[in-house]
Design a protein around this motif. Structure first.
Motif, short mmCIF file in Angstrom:
data_model
loop_
_atom_site.label_atom_id
_atom_site.label_comp_id
_atom_site.label_asym_id
_atom_site.label_seq_id
_atom_site.Cartn_x
_atom_site.Cartn_y
_atom_site.Cartn_z
N LEU A 4 0.84 -1.20 0.00
CA LEU A 4 0.00 0.00 0.00
C LEU A 4 0.87 1.24 0.00
O LEU A 4 1.85 1.33 0.73
CB LEU A 4 -0.90 0.02 1.24
CG LEU A 4 -1.81 -1.20 1.40
CD1 LEU A 4 -2.55 -1.12 2.72
CD2 LEU A 4 -2.77 -1.27 0.23
N ASN A 155 -9.04 1.92 6.04
CA ASN A 155 -8.48 1.25 4.87
C ASN A 155 -8.09 -0.17 5.24
O ASN A 155 -8.17 -0.58 6.40
CB ASN A 155 -7.28 2.02 4.33
CG ASN A 155 -6.28 2.31 5.42
OD1 ASN A 155 -5.72 1.39 6.00
ND2 ASN A 155 -6.07 3.57 5.76
N ALA A 156 -7.68 -0.95 4.25
CA ALA A 156 -7.37 -2.35 4.47
C ALA A 156 -6.24 -2.54 5.48
O ALA A 156 -6.28 -3.45 6.30
CB ALA A 156 -7.02 -3.02 3.14
N MET A 218 -14.69 1.17 4.12
CA MET A 218 -13.91 0.87 2.92
C MET A 218 -14.65 1.29 1.66
O MET A 218 -14.03 1.76 0.69
CB MET A 218 -13.58 -0.63 2.89
CG MET A 218 -12.69 -1.08 4.02
SD MET A 218 -12.32 -2.85 3.99
CE MET A 218 -11.15 -2.94 2.63
N SER A 222 -13.39 4.05 -1.06
CA SER A 222 -13.35 3.70 -2.48
C SER A 222 -14.07 4.75 -3.33
O SER A 222 -13.63 5.12 -4.42
CB SER A 222 -13.99 2.33 -2.70
OG SER A 222 -13.27 1.33 -1.99
N SER A 226 -9.77 6.30 -3.11
CA SER A 226 -8.79 5.34 -2.61
C SER A 226 -9.41 3.94 -2.65
O SER A 226 -10.08 3.51 -1.70
CB SER A 226 -8.36 5.70 -1.18
OG SER A 226 -7.45 4.76 -0.67
N GLN A 228 -10.51 0.32 -2.28
CA GLN A 228 -10.27 -0.71 -1.27
C GLN A 228 -10.90 -2.05 -1.65
O GLN A 228 -10.73 -3.03 -0.91
CB GLN A 228 -10.85 -0.25 0.07
CG GLN A 228 -10.32 1.07 0.57
CD GLN A 228 -8.86 0.99 0.95
OE1 GLN A 228 -8.43 0.04 1.61
NE2 GLN A 228 -8.08 1.98 0.53
N TYR A 231 -8.87 -5.67 -2.15
CA TYR A 231 -8.22 -6.41 -1.07
C TYR A 231 -9.13 -7.53 -0.57
O TYR A 231 -10.34 -7.32 -0.38
CB TYR A 231 -7.86 -5.47 0.08
CG TYR A 231 -6.90 -4.38 -0.32
CD1 TYR A 231 -5.55 -4.64 -0.43
CD2 TYR A 231 -7.37 -3.10 -0.59
CE1 TYR A 231 -4.66 -3.65 -0.81
CE2 TYR A 231 -6.50 -2.09 -0.96
CZ TYR A 231 -5.14 -2.37 -1.07
OH TYR A 231 -4.27 -1.39 -1.46
#
Length: 390
Positions: A4, A155-156, A218, A222, A226, A228, A231
């Motif tokens: 990341l 985030n992940a 998430m 997205s 960004s 996600q 993942y």
């Protein structure tokens, strides 16, 4: 595994924002309140649909009516709004706001569904219900005002960091052990106690709110650019969310077949809120940056809210138990006793009292002369068979 980029716009630099955003809390709170209101309206509309079908003896199934589908659409919209609220505000703020649904259902039941009480029951029922609504509103104000204001960009990378952290792993282990023990007593020992069933629901619910917040967060990142969704952790959480929600609905359905809905609503709110707040505090560390005063005031607000919900659900009208009565239907001279058809002036003065006659079970019945040649003896087994056939 996770390659990341650490850009600032991706939200990976700081787990928690340096400056608290009260705007996000406000947006999440308003979305949750609006979603709970929509769910309450939807439930009332669907209940109204069932009442109309039963009252008019409409042969159509409930899912063939427009009002029922309208209620279903409002339910989906309300649940979607609550789902979006988890992306803005902490679990500790969103979970207790289910009390809004209890207040709205109480008011809609009185106005929309015309649920009324006799005048002599006004002081006992209405005043306590209004007091419960006032306490719930006051408790909601307290826990929203003094609730946590920790905002983490989900985030992940951050979610995986929380998943492998020892506080959550220890909590998950204890929860799994407790769930397995309760499930053993419920399934193998036939311990159909309401507390056990709702404990199972609440333990599943604590995992549901964790996964819901992660998935909604998430998705929000997205949509902001960004991405996600690439993942694997996102799909693991999504499957976990669907599975826990499904089993919650199953246990709640079993509880509703055994116990009164008012008791289920009260106890389920208390247990679900407690476990949701605890899971949010452990997984997302929501209270790490709060002082003791704010935590105490938040807990006080939750306690007041639970008391208000108890008073509201305690005074809901309970359905009268069925009392057999004689109808005009006859099967070979034997009057039928059931809860269908047109009753001959049924009353509720006592057990097995018919028409306008006053119940007097203690009186000795008079013996009437019987002419033997007109008596036809019918075997007992034949009578029982005829009644069962009816």
């Amino acid at each position: 595994m996770l390659d990341l980029a650490k850009e600032k716009d991706g939200g990976f630099a700081d787990p928690v924002d340096s400056s608290p955003s009260y705007t996000e809390n406000l947006i999440g709170t308003l979305l949750a309140i609006f979603g709970n209101l929509l769910v309450s309206i939807a439930v009332s509309i669907q209940k109204y649909s069932h009442v109309v079908l039963a009252g008019t003896k409409d042969p159509r199934a409930f899912y063939r009516t427009k009002t029922w589908w309208c209620g279903l659409l409002l339910t989906l919209l309300g649940e979607g709004t609550i789902f979006a609220a988890y992306a803005f505000a902490p679990i500790s703020l969103i979970a207790p706001l289910n009390a809004v649904s209890v207040i709205a259902s109480s008011i809609l039941g009185f106005i929309f569904l015309r649920e009324k009480w006799k005048a002599k029951e006004f002081l006992k029922r209405y005043i306590l219900s209004f007091l419960g609504c006032a306490l719930t509103v006051a408790g909601t104000y307290l826990f929203v005002t003094f609730g946590p204001n920790s905002h983490e960009k989900l985030n992940a990378e951050n979610i995986i960091k929380h998943l492998i952290g020892w506080p959550f792993l220890l909590y998950l282990l204890l929860e799994i052990i407790t769930f397995c023990l309760l499930l053993y007593f419920y399934k193998q020992r036939n311990a159909n106690y309401l507390l056990i069933i709702l404990m199972l629901v609440s333990l599943l619910g604590s995992m549901t709110v964790v996964t819901v917040k992660a998935v909604s967060g998430m998705l929000m990142l997205s949509m902001l650019g960004s991405m996600q969704l690439g993942y694997p952790i996102f799909y693991v959480l999504l499957v976990s969310m669907v599975a826990t929600v499904t089993f919650q609905a199953r246990f709640l359905s079993q509880a509703s077949c055994l116990y009164d809905s008012s008791l289920i609503a009260c106890l389920n709110y208390v247990l679900s809120t407690t476990f949701a707040v605890v899971s949010g505090a452990i997984f997302y560390l929501e209270f790490n940056h709060e002082d003791v005063l704010h935590i105490c005031m938040y807990l006080l607000g939750c306690a007041v809210c639970c008391l208000g919900v108890f008073l509201i659900t305690k005074n809901r009208r309970k359905a009268k138990a069925f009392e057999p009565y004689v109808t005009m239907d006859m099967v070979q001279g034997v009057p039928t006793i059931h809860d269908k058809g047109w009753a001959v002036q049924p009353d509720y003065n006592g057990s097995f009292s018919y028409g306008a006659l006053v119940n007097n079970d203690s009186a000795t019945p008079a013996t009437l002369p019987v002419t033997q040649e007109h008596v036809t003896v019918v075997p007992t087994s034949q009578k029982v068979t005829e009644l069962k056939r009816d």
